[in-house]
Design a protein around this motif. Sequence first.
Motif: not given
Length: 475
Positions: A173-189
């Motif tokens: 959960e913490e790592q997903i928030c860190l990645v999505e915060k950048q607004n340039c990635y789409t997490v596929l899984g």
Amino acid sequence: MVSKSLSVIGFKPDLRSGKGTQIQRGLIVRLLRVISLVILDALSLVLAWKLAIYYGTPIESVWTQEVSFLMLNVSVGISIFLTSGLYKAGINRRNYTRLIKAISLSEVLLLLIGFLYAPESYISRSTFLLSWLLSIAFICTARFLFDVVTNRLRSQGSVRHSVFLITDKEEQEEQICLVEKQNCYTVLGVADSSSLDLRNRDRTFAYLRELGVAEAFVSWSCIKNRLYICWHFYTAGITIRILPTKHEQYHPKSVMWMLGDVPCLTIPAPILAGSDFWVKRIFDLVSSSVLLMAFSPLYLTISVLIKLDSRGPVFFKQDRIGLHGKKFKIWKFRTMVTNAEKLQAGLEAKNEIKDGVLFKLKDDPRITKIGKFLRRYSLDELPQLFNVLFGEMSLVGPRPLPVRDVERFQKMHFIRQEVLPGITGLWQVSGRSDIENFEDGVKLDITYIENWSILMDLKILFQTVGVVFQKKGAY
């Protein structure tokens, strides 16, 4: 357990080769970004130059009248931006301080070039200063607007990088928030560390390729066999981003990268996955063919000397363990008596390798007179060019070892069997037979695999020539 390790079911490629030639994932998006920035910078420089000439003090000069100076202005500016890393992803294109420095440097270089090319021509101070200030203003404004438009598009789901997360469940959960915060990635899984275990690894990489993942965010603690896993991502054309960890660890191919304000490590994927390895194979095939023809008179001379020196065949063929534990016959000029392998059992107590994995004996009584000479200059290894030609070996790689040695391997040693064995390698140019402990040799093999490049192979080949002529560690 050892017999299973030595058997091979089907064909597996060299660790460095990749499964088919693949273009780096997400390359199109990156190229479009760079091309767009180059066009914006070029237009900004042209506009700044034209306005500076129009509003500056008019002086008739090749500086203001020839199109070549305008093209030179743009070329110098773009070149400096490129070498300054201002077209890289992330915060690099928004580094306005570095932009101003790069623009200032390009203006100074233009003055120097203009002076050397046309010292009798002049440009007014007002035109020069206006060109400098307007270039800064236009380029910084264009970069700012580019970011505004890019962020708007990304908010709508466009021009994003497709990514996959592999991290421990408690940190997901913490790592997903860190990645999505950048607004340039789409997490596929998202997956946990078990997805990289040996039993799941092939399915995981097949799934990532099917999804079209451009980048993988991986917690360093999830990777148990880091050398093996990192090469798999690399040859799949997937950039691996190492998520922050409390423990400071790194991989030789990793570089520092910022995830927002958080420093991370990344192992970038090559533009054409596996291409370096196939260049290596083509080089091996061409070189071995040329060397076999060039050395044919030497082969004949050595053959005659061996026959005159002792009874037995000219060539010695022995089972060695090669890529993925597959047996093959290695070719050498015979340097020992014909029953040498049977006599080895009685000499095991004199083995000079401390841990006993390898067998080395400096004054080995089994070696013939001509054999000592051939070994001293490594001439006994020349027939292995046939092994290279047949694709069983490479010119450079970890040395293939006899079955007797591999049967004494520990689990950690088998990583050296994941790449094509070689006639020479880092182990050989770092001491050859002088290395007394097998573990020291394995460390050199792992260092080679971790840091491998075509340039590294060429360096080892040149070093091998020097080592052979100096007769260092050869017996």
